[in-house]
Design a protein around this motif. Sequence first.
Motif, PDB file in Angstrom:
ATOM      1  N   ALA A 142      43.889  34.620  38.091  1.00 24.24           N
ATOM      2  CA  ALA A 142      44.723  34.993  39.161  1.00 24.24           C
ATOM      3  C   ALA A 142      44.152  35.710  40.457  1.00 24.24           C
ATOM      4  O   ALA A 142      44.260  35.630  41.452  1.00 24.24           O
ATOM      5  CB  ALA A 142      45.856  35.497  38.620  1.00 24.24           C
ATOM      6  N   HIS A 143      43.258  36.750  39.816  1.00 24.87           N
ATOM      7  CA  HIS A 143      42.636  37.596  40.950  1.00 24.87           C
ATOM      8  C   HIS A 143      41.530  36.750  41.825  1.00 24.87           C
ATOM      9  O   HIS A 143      41.328  37.005  42.889  1.00 24.87           O
ATOM     10  CB  HIS A 143      41.869  38.736  40.148  1.00 24.87           C
ATOM     11  CG  HIS A 143      42.849  39.739  39.596  1.00 24.87           C
ATOM     12  ND1 HIS A 143      43.716  40.715  40.739  1.00 24.87           N
ATOM     13  CD2 HIS A 143      43.276  40.171  38.361  1.00 24.87           C
ATOM     14  CE1 HIS A 143      44.362  41.515  39.814  1.00 24.87           C
ATOM     15  NE2 HIS A 143      44.107  41.317  38.492  1.00 24.87           N
ATOM     16  N   MET A 144      40.892  35.931  41.173  1.00 20.68           N
ATOM     17  CA  MET A 144      40.301  34.799  41.903  1.00 20.68           C
ATOM     18  C   MET A 144      41.042  34.089  43.033  1.00 20.68           C
ATOM     19  O   MET A 144      40.373  34.294  44.209  1.00 20.68           O
ATOM     20  CB  MET A 144      39.475  33.801  41.180  1.00 20.68           C
ATOM     21  CG  MET A 144      38.370  33.133  41.968  1.00 20.68           C
ATOM     22  SD  MET A 144      37.562  31.812  40.816  1.00 20.68           S
ATOM     23  CE  MET A 144      38.874  30.523  41.022  1.00 20.68           C
ATOM     24  N   ALA A 145      42.177  33.893  42.665  1.00 21.70           N
ATOM     25  CA  ALA A 145      42.879  33.154  43.945  1.00 21.70           C
ATOM     26  C   ALA A 145      43.371  34.003  45.037  1.00 21.70           C
ATOM     27  O   ALA A 145      43.291  33.906  46.186  1.00 21.70           O
ATOM     28  CB  ALA A 145      44.206  32.484  43.161  1.00 21.70           C
ATOM     29  N   SER A 146      43.600  35.476  44.604  1.00 27.12           N
ATOM     30  CA  SER A 146      43.955  36.480  45.694  1.00 27.12           C
ATOM     31  C   SER A 146      42.559  36.645  46.327  1.00 27.12           C
ATOM     32  O   SER A 146      42.722  36.936  47.507  1.00 27.12           O
ATOM     33  CB  SER A 146      44.461  37.872  44.865  1.00 27.12           C
ATOM     34  OG  SER A 146      45.538  37.361  44.238  1.00 27.12           O
ATOM     35  N   MET A 147      41.591  36.802  45.610  1.00 28.53           N
ATOM     36  CA  MET A 147      40.318  37.165  46.245  1.00 28.53           C
ATOM     37  C   MET A 147      39.933  35.996  47.377  1.00 28.53           C
ATOM     38  O   MET A 147      39.419  36.303  48.393  1.00 28.53           O
ATOM     39  CB  MET A 147      39.105  37.356  45.364  1.00 28.53           C
ATOM     40  CG  MET A 147      37.833  37.517  45.901  1.00 28.53           C
ATOM     41  SD  MET A 147      36.444  37.043  45.026  1.00 28.53           S
ATOM     42  CE  MET A 147      36.387  35.173  44.742  1.00 28.53           C
ATOM     43  N   ASP A 148      40.300  34.798  46.987  1.00 29.13           N
ATOM     44  CA  ASP A 148      39.803  33.726  47.922  1.00 29.13           C
ATOM     45  C   ASP A 148      41.111  33.769  49.097  1.00 29.13           C
ATOM     46  O   ASP A 148      40.490  33.407  50.044  1.00 29.13           O
ATOM     47  CB  ASP A 148      39.849  32.294  47.129  1.00 29.13           C
ATOM     48  CG  ASP A 148      38.650  32.071  46.438  1.00 29.13           C
ATOM     49  OD1 ASP A 148      37.964  32.873  46.552  1.00 29.13           O
ATOM     50  OD2 ASP A 148      38.730  31.272  45.338  1.00 29.13           O
ATOM     51  N   ARG A 149      41.966  34.289  48.973  1.00 31.51           N
ATOM     52  CA  ARG A 149      42.928  34.351  50.080  1.00 31.51           C
ATOM     53  C   ARG A 149      42.747  35.443  51.226  1.00 31.51           C
ATOM     54  O   ARG A 149      42.657  35.283  52.299  1.00 31.51           O
ATOM     55  CB  ARG A 149      44.473  34.597  49.462  1.00 31.51           C
ATOM     56  CG  ARG A 149      45.111  33.577  49.047  1.00 31.51           C
ATOM     57  CD  ARG A 149      46.472  33.697  48.861  1.00 31.51           C
ATOM     58  NE  ARG A 149      46.811  34.650  47.909  1.00 31.51           N
ATOM     59  CZ  ARG A 149      46.870  34.447  46.372  1.00 31.51           C
ATOM     60  NH1 ARG A 149      46.946  33.148  46.045  1.00 31.51           N
ATOM     61  NH2 ARG A 149      47.224  35.355  45.706  1.00 31.51           N
ATOM     62  N   CYS A 150      42.062  36.554  50.329  1.00 34.91           N
ATOM     63  CA  CYS A 150      41.455  37.590  51.384  1.00 34.91           C
ATOM     64  C   CYS A 150      40.167  37.107  51.871  1.00 34.91           C
ATOM     65  O   CYS A 150      40.170  37.477  53.216  1.00 34.91           O
ATOM     66  CB  CYS A 150      40.958  38.773  50.502  1.00 34.91           C
ATOM     67  SG  CYS A 150      42.378  39.806  49.502  1.00 34.91           S
ATOM     68  N   TYR A 151      39.618  36.253  51.366  1.00 37.21           N
ATOM     69  CA  TYR A 151      38.412  35.689  52.095  1.00 37.21           C
ATOM     70  C   TYR A 151      38.863  34.999  53.202  1.00 37.21           C
ATOM     71  O   TYR A 151      38.096  34.920  54.336  1.00 37.21           O
ATOM     72  CB  TYR A 151      37.363  35.050  51.231  1.00 37.21           C
ATOM     73  CG  TYR A 151      36.260  34.281  51.897  1.00 37.21           C
ATOM     74  CD1 TYR A 151      35.287  35.247  52.367  1.00 37.21           C
ATOM     75  CD2 TYR A 151      36.301  32.979  51.901  1.00 37.21           C
ATOM     76  CE1 TYR A 151      34.267  34.662  53.029  1.00 37.21           C
ATOM     77  CE2 TYR A 151      35.280  32.167  52.413  1.00 37.21           C
ATOM     78  CZ  TYR A 151      34.038  32.927  52.815  1.00 37.21           C
ATOM     79  OH  TYR A 151      33.085  32.663  53.910  1.00 37.21           O
ATOM     80  N   ALA A 152      39.725  34.271  53.052  1.00 36.15           N
ATOM     81  CA  ALA A 152      40.436  33.098  54.077  1.00 36.15           C
ATOM     82  C   ALA A 152      40.761  33.928  55.174  1.00 36.15           C
ATOM     83  O   ALA A 152      40.729  33.844  56.460  1.00 36.15           O
ATOM     84  CB  ALA A 152      41.441  32.207  53.590  1.00 36.15           C
TER      85      ALA A 152
END
Length: 181
Positions: A142-152
Motif C-alpha cells: 500500500a505504501h509502495m502505491a502511495s510512493m508511486d503516486r508521489c513520484y508521479a
Amino acid sequence: MSPEVPTVPASERPPRWHLLYFLLAAFDICTVCVGLFLSHRLVSIHIESLDIGQELADLRSAAGRLNAPGNDLFDSRDVSRERARIEHGRGSFERALAVVSARLPEHGSDLGGIEANMRAMLAETEEIFAAFEAGQDHAAGAHMASMDRCYAALSQAITDVRAAVSRAQFAQAESLARIEH
C-alpha cells in the motif's frame, strides 16, 4: 570692401549622388548587424533551452533513481541495501535540484513543489521499509502505491516547470521575430 567669395558654377561642382550610395551602404550595414544580433539572440535562446532541458532531465533521472529502491525492495528483499541506495541517490537529486534552482530562480515556488513531492515520496519509501522489516508485506505494498503516486506528482511538477520555461522562451523568440519582420 568685403572679400569676395568665389562661387563655383554648378557644372563644375562634384556630383552629390555618391552621398546616396553611402547612405544606402550604411543602411545595408545596419540591416546586416540587426540580423546578426537577432540570429545570435535566437541561437542563445535555443542553447539555453537545451541546457535547461538537460538539467531538468538530470533532475527527473535522479528522482527516478530515488523512486526505484522502494519498488526494488520487493525483488531484493534487502532493506539495508535499498536504504543505502536512497542515501546515495539523495545527494544526486539535491545537486540536480540545486543546479536547476540556480538556473531558474524565478520558478522557486514550482521547485519548492518538486522538493515537497520528493520529501513525501521518501517518507512513503521509509514506510515501505518499516512495514517490510515488520513483515507486513500488504502494508508495504500500500505504501509502495502511495510512493508511486508521489513520484508521479513529482514527475508532473518537473514537466510543468519545463513547460513554463518553454512558454517563456517561445515568447522571447516571438518578440524577436516581430522585430525581424
